[in-house]
Design a protein around this motif. Structure first.
Motif, mmCIF file in Angstrom:
data_model
loop_
_atom_site.group_PDB
_atom_site.id
_atom_site.type_symbol
_atom_site.label_atom_id
_atom_site.label_comp_id
_atom_site.label_asym_id
_atom_site.label_seq_id
_atom_site.Cartn_x
_atom_site.Cartn_y
_atom_site.Cartn_z
ATOM 1 N N ALA A 125 -50.427 57.063 -31.169
ATOM 2 C CA ALA A 125 -49.793 57.466 -29.907
ATOM 3 C C ALA A 125 -49.865 58.981 -29.733
ATOM 4 C CB ALA A 125 -48.341 56.981 -29.867
ATOM 5 N N ALA A 126 -49.724 59.704 -30.838
ATOM 6 C CA ALA A 126 -49.836 61.172 -30.766
ATOM 7 C C ALA A 126 -51.238 61.558 -30.306
ATOM 8 C CB ALA A 126 -49.514 61.792 -32.128
ATOM 9 N N VAL A 127 -52.237 60.864 -30.844
ATOM 10 C CA VAL A 127 -53.618 61.150 -30.441
ATOM 11 C C VAL A 127 -53.813 60.801 -28.962
ATOM 12 C CG1 VAL A 127 -56.033 60.466 -30.794
ATOM 13 C CG2 VAL A 127 -54.528 60.832 -32.767
ATOM 14 N N ALA A 128 -53.137 59.723 -28.510
ATOM 15 C CA ALA A 128 -53.281 59.282 -27.116
ATOM 16 C C ALA A 128 -52.528 60.180 -26.138
ATOM 17 C CB ALA A 128 -52.803 57.843 -26.974
ATOM 18 N N GLY A 129 -51.749 61.145 -26.655
ATOM 19 C CA GLY A 129 -51.129 62.100 -25.746
ATOM 20 C C GLY A 129 -49.613 62.112 -25.717
ATOM 21 N N ALA A 130 -48.973 61.346 -26.581
ATOM 22 C CA ALA A 130 -47.510 61.381 -26.608
ATOM 23 C C ALA A 130 -47.057 62.683 -27.232
ATOM 24 C CB ALA A 130 -46.960 60.198 -27.391
ATOM 25 N N ARG A 139 -45.180 65.783 -37.176
ATOM 26 C CA ARG A 139 -46.222 66.104 -38.164
ATOM 27 C C ARG A 139 -47.610 65.862 -37.574
ATOM 28 N NH1 ARG A 139 -44.933 66.578 -43.525
ATOM 29 N NH2 ARG A 139 -47.068 65.997 -44.033
ATOM 30 N N SER A 140 -47.759 64.730 -36.841
ATOM 31 C CA SER A 140 -49.066 64.409 -36.264
ATOM 32 C C SER A 140 -49.509 65.490 -35.288
ATOM 33 C CB SER A 140 -49.012 63.080 -35.505
ATOM 34 O OG SER A 140 -48.519 62.071 -36.321
ATOM 35 N N LEU A 141 -48.540 66.030 -34.542
ATOM 36 C CA LEU A 141 -48.870 67.026 -33.520
ATOM 37 C C LEU A 141 -48.912 68.433 -34.099
ATOM 38 C CD1 LEU A 141 -46.542 65.633 -30.700
ATOM 39 C CD2 LEU A 141 -49.030 65.481 -30.743
#
Lengths: 375, 98, 473
Positions: free
Chosen positions: C393-398, C430-432
């Motif tokens: 979801a982070a990669v998808a833009g959240a 962390r993902s972002l």
């Protein structure tokens, strides 16, 4: 040289995002700005209903075409919004409601919606979860729902693929005209475009004020509720004659209960407070229609904003007196009809003749005829 | 050695009234008023439901009304077992457990 | 009905807030979903519990229950508060259906819930929370099936292990994220509350005396089992809580009891959009309060672990201060009378700070803990959302947690994001590559807890439903 976009769209809901998408595909260099992430207001938090039976008569031809767009979203949008096409029922429990329902269904049928009136027994055959209290129902095979909270993710992917310059979390503070275009003022710096489309839902009113246009928009604060996942209790979209119920169960098991019961709030603050007695009223209506729903637990309730013009018809067309400025929004049951109306406007912006007429706002800028004339 | 096939251990008060409830048709005895989640665990019934998306086995987890893992049908209504006192004749239905 | 003050929560904070306000002359209604006062820490035993022993918590809880019983406070236990509205109106489901109370002031003392950082197998039956085990031991006269491994961090570890042993159970091991040195560093601060220090040492001695291995700086790697927990595998960790790659050990278990500290609930201040800030030491987002517990919303006060983890002793004092502040704001206490009553509590609260900080420090989330959650492990128990899906979801833009919710359904289930919220937010941040604060917090929504629709309905006739004017045709 500062980049000058062909089009800047302000507002990343269904209207703004659809128009941006089709204009980009039509060859324009498009920027889309939203003060938050895409589709996080009305377009992401509405009940997702795609129905003719709550649509205004004048919008039926648009809603039918929009319904076909939603049903084929995988083709033109390219991403899943969880659309399910299914039967829709609008219920009457009393003689008085049966009268309203018959009249309203007739008007919508005249406008092209394939609604037929069925008795309670036939309604129960179509929807076995239905209560025995139903007198008659409007039945329409062109109905269904989308999963509204997936709208933002789906449009986000499609817009990026179409090459739209996406500016989420970039609020526009004002617009300056001149040099054959517009300069949008934002905290992150100005953005220039030859054309501008204001698609801000209930915020269309303050947006149009940037251009010196005064278009009053009423803000509705609709209460919504959702249950946790439960075993199947229903398979259709259910409404009532008055229009104040929308009910459907998603494939994953949650049941969304809506219908436009009003919460406390306004455009500036959003939904401030849900009113418990109205939540109970809405839930009673839902359980009166589908009794097995009583076993489910209420997981969450919220409020979503809906915009309404003076005549409750859309604001979709050019902004009078401002060259190359457009507005799109305030569509009653706008989630259903939104993609089609926005696509029509995209055609207009691209210089093509729209298939159906737009809803120019000139009519709304003249004094309200219902308010009488000054002596 | 796993104790008593994994049943929780409970000591009821000497004067506690033992009552019978039915869990998916099976009779279980427990002190009246005991939180249902504890009564079930003491009867060795830890698997209460399956998660709706993955179908994974779940049991009571927080025992204080927060996690919702022990929500099962009690006399036809969805109740949190950790917050529901045992009563004589109670009909309990686990969710998605064969 | 109307009253001067509504208190939500009958634990150490809410109970004492109600007592202080009532003593100053306010009419007070107290709601709690449990059958008796005490909250979780001073939880009352259920009526049929065999309970020959007593404990400091039991005595303090009994004292609060007695004080409330003999006070004029309108006690509403066994109520599920589902709606809290402005002005303030509280709707609750009780034995007689829905009831509501209005008051110009409201004190939220709704407590904390446990954080369990996920690991493979944490959703299996037979894995329960550390705080859950305290409830079983204190209130239900029950203990989990042995052999039990007790794992996680904070003072509850030793308390639960000792409690299980005392109840005749078999503890296979205590697995502590902290090192022995972490404890030694904390001890001088813990010593500011000698009675609790003695209690803690007592627990430790009890464990040592029974030869139970205490594995410092270890954590649960995974739990194995088909339909229930059968085996736990543990491994050494570094000071951040990340696995070092050192050798694993496994234990056959009847139960795993595990907890990694507490998360402040804070739902009510968030529902009113009171100003909050992120405070890692205090367990998460906490409302901004003045010294007396006033939030940024007029008439709304908050106290106890629900506004930041400080423990029961601090909750008593902060609850008392909030109750006195409500009475003063209502004009029932003069400045001098308020000062006389509030000063001792303020002084005592200040004295508790080192102890509260030391306890909170032992329970605070460590960076490596969340980093160690495998991609395929479920984070959101209600919706079976894995760490990998949150990262996708982070990669998808959240970019913030409410968008994450829309993209994945993480936090949309019946626990309303309480079990997964802090972990999911850490993973997203962390993902972002951003700070935890940047991804925000769940927007609070009613109901405060899931409620069966059938309970909300009550008895009604169709004609009673106030159906508004139809929408335009």
């Amino acid at each position: 040289m500062t980049r000058v976009h062909d089009l800047a769209v302000v507002g990343g809901g269904v209207h703004g995002a659809t128009a941006a998408l089709f204009c980009a595909r039509g060859g324009m260099d498009v920027a889309l700005l939203d003060r938050g992430p895409l589709c996080r207001e009305a377009s992401g938090v509405n009940a997702g209903t795609l129905t003719m039976q709550m649509t205004r008569v004048a919008l039926i031809p648009y809603a039918l075409r929009a319904h076909a767009m939603w049903a084929s979203a995988s083709e033109w949008l390219g991403h899943d919004v969880g659309v399910v096409v299914c039967d829709g029922l609008s219920l009457a429990f009393t003689e008085q409601e049966a009268e309203i329902l018959t009249y309203r269904a007739g008007k919508r049928r005249e406008a092209g919606a394939p609604i037929r009136i069925v008795d309670g027994r036939e309604a129960k055959r179509i929807e076995p979860g239905l209560s025995d209290e139903v007198l008659i129902a409007g039945h329409c095979e062109v109905d269904g729902y989308a999963n509204a909270y997936l709208t933002g993710l789906a449009y986000r992917r499609a817009l990026i693929e179409a090459g739209v310059a996406l500016h989420e979390n970039r609020a526009v503070e004002g617009v300056d005209q001149g040099d054959g275009g517009f300069t949008l003022r934002t905290a992150q710096g100005p953005l220039r475009a030859r054309r501008i489309l204001l698609a801000g839902g209930v915020w269309i009113e303050p947006m149009l004020a940037w251009l010196g246009v005064d278009l009053p928009i009423k803000t509705l604060i609709n209460q919504l509720a959702v249950t946790e996942r439960v075993a199947p209790v229903m398979q259709t979209v259910i409404g009532v004659a008055s229009g104040l119920l929308s009910l459907k169960q998603y494939p994953h098991g949650t049941v969304v209960i809506g219908g436009g019961w009003q919460a406390v709030g306004d455009r500036e603050r959003g939904g401030v407070e849900l009113l418990p007695e109205r939540l109970v009223g809405n839930v009673r209506l839902a359980c009166h229609a589908v009794p097995a729903l009583g076993h489910a637990r209420l997981a969450r309730a919220w409020a979503g904003l809906e915009a309404e013009t003076r005549d409750a018809l859309p604001a979709a067309g050019p902004v009078p007196g401002v060259n190359e400025a457009y507005v799109c929004g305030s569509v009653h049951s706008g989630y259903t009809s939104g993609p089609y109306i926005a696509r029509l406007l995209a055609d207009r912006i691209l210089g093509r003749e729209p298939d159906l007429p737009l809803f120019p706002i000139d009519r709304l800028l003249a004094p309200d005829p219902s308010e009488g004339t000054a002596p | 050695m796993i104790e008593r096939d994994g049943a929780f251990h409970r000591r009821a008060a000497p004067g506690a009234r033992m009552v019978e409830l039915t869990v998916d048709g099976r009779a279980v005895t427990a002190p009246e008023g005991e939180p249902l989640a504890t009564a079930l665990a003491a009867a060795g019934i830890l698997l209460l439901r399956r998660s709706p998306r993955a179908g994974a086995p779940r049991g009571a987890f927080c025992f204080m009304g927060v996690c919702q893992e022990c929500a099962i049908f009690v006399d036809g209504a969805l109740r949190q077992a950790c917050m529901t006192p045992v009563a004589a004749g109670m009909q309990v239905e686990l969710r998605g457990v064969p | 009905m109307k009253s001067d003050l509504i208190v939500l929560g009958g634990g150490p904070a809410g109970g004492n807030a109600a007592l202080a306000a009532a003593a100053a002359g306010l009419s007070v209604v107290l709601f709690d979903e449990q059958p008796a006062a005490g909250g979780q820490v001073w939880r009352a035993p259920w009526a049929g519990k065999a309970d020959p022993h007593d404990s400091p918590e039991r005595r303090e809880g009994d004292a609060l229950r007695d004080a409330l019983a003999s006070s004029p406070v309108d006690l509403r236990f066994g109520r599920r508060v589902w709606s809290v509205g402005r002005a303030f109106r509280v709707d609750a489901l009780g034995p007689d259906g829905n009831e509501w109370v209005e008051a110009p002031r409201l004190i939220a003392a709704t407590g904390a819930h446990e954080r369990v950082v996920p690991f493979p197998g944490w959703t299996l039956p037979g894995v329960i929370g550390l705080a859950a085990a305290t409830v079983l031991l204190k209130s239900h006269a029950a203990r989990p099936a042995g052999p039990v491994v007790v794992a996680g961090c904070g003072p509850l570890l030793a308390a639960v292990a000792a409690g299980i042993l005392k109840a005749g159970g078999d503890v296979a091991a205590v697995v502590d994220l902290a090192s022995a040195r972490d404890w030694l560093v904390a001890v001088p601060h813990l010593a500011s509350r000698p009675s609790l220090l003695a209690q803690g040492l007592g627990w430790t001695l009890k464990i040592a005396g029974r030869g139970v291995p205490v594995l410092f700086r270890h954590a649960v790697r995974r739990v194995e089992g088909a339909e229930r927990a059968e085996r736990v595998v543990i491994a050494p960790v570094d000071e951040t809580g990340a696995f070092t790659g050192g050798s694993e050990r496994s234990f056959e278990i009847g139960s795993l009891v595990v907890g990694h500290g507490l998360v402040p609930g804070g739902e009510v201040p968030r529902l009113f959009r009171a100003k909050t800030r992120f405070d890692r030491l205090r367990g998460g987002h906490v409302p901004e309060l003045d010294a007396d517990g006033r939030t940024s919303i007029a008439g709304l006060y908050a106290a106890g672990d629900g506004v930041g983890i400080k423990g029961a002793a601090a909750a008593v004092l902060n609850g008392t201060l909030a109750g006195l502040a409500a009475a003063r704001d209502a004009g029932r206490l003069s400045e001098s009378e308020w000062r006389k009553r509030a000063e001792p509590a303020r002084t005592a609260a200040a004295g508790l700070a080192p102890f509260s900080d030391a306890i909170a420090g032992l329970m605070a989330l460590r960076a490596g803990q969340v980093a160690s959650v495998p991609a395929e492990t479920v984070v959101c128990r209600c919706e079976d959302v894995t760490r990998g899906e949150i990262e996708a979801a982070a990669v998808a833009g959240a970019t913030e947690v409410n968008q994450l919710k829309h993209f994945t359904r993480c936090g949309m289930g019946p626990c309303q994001g309480r079990m997964c919220g802090e972990t999911a937010a850490e993973i997203l941040a962390r993902s972002l590559g951003v700070e935890r604060e940047a991804v925000g917090q769940w927007t609070a929504r009613p109901p405060l807890r899931p409620v069966p629709l059938a309970d909300l309905l009550g008895r009604f006739d169709y004609s009673d439903i106030p159906i508004p004017k139809p929408a335009p045709l």
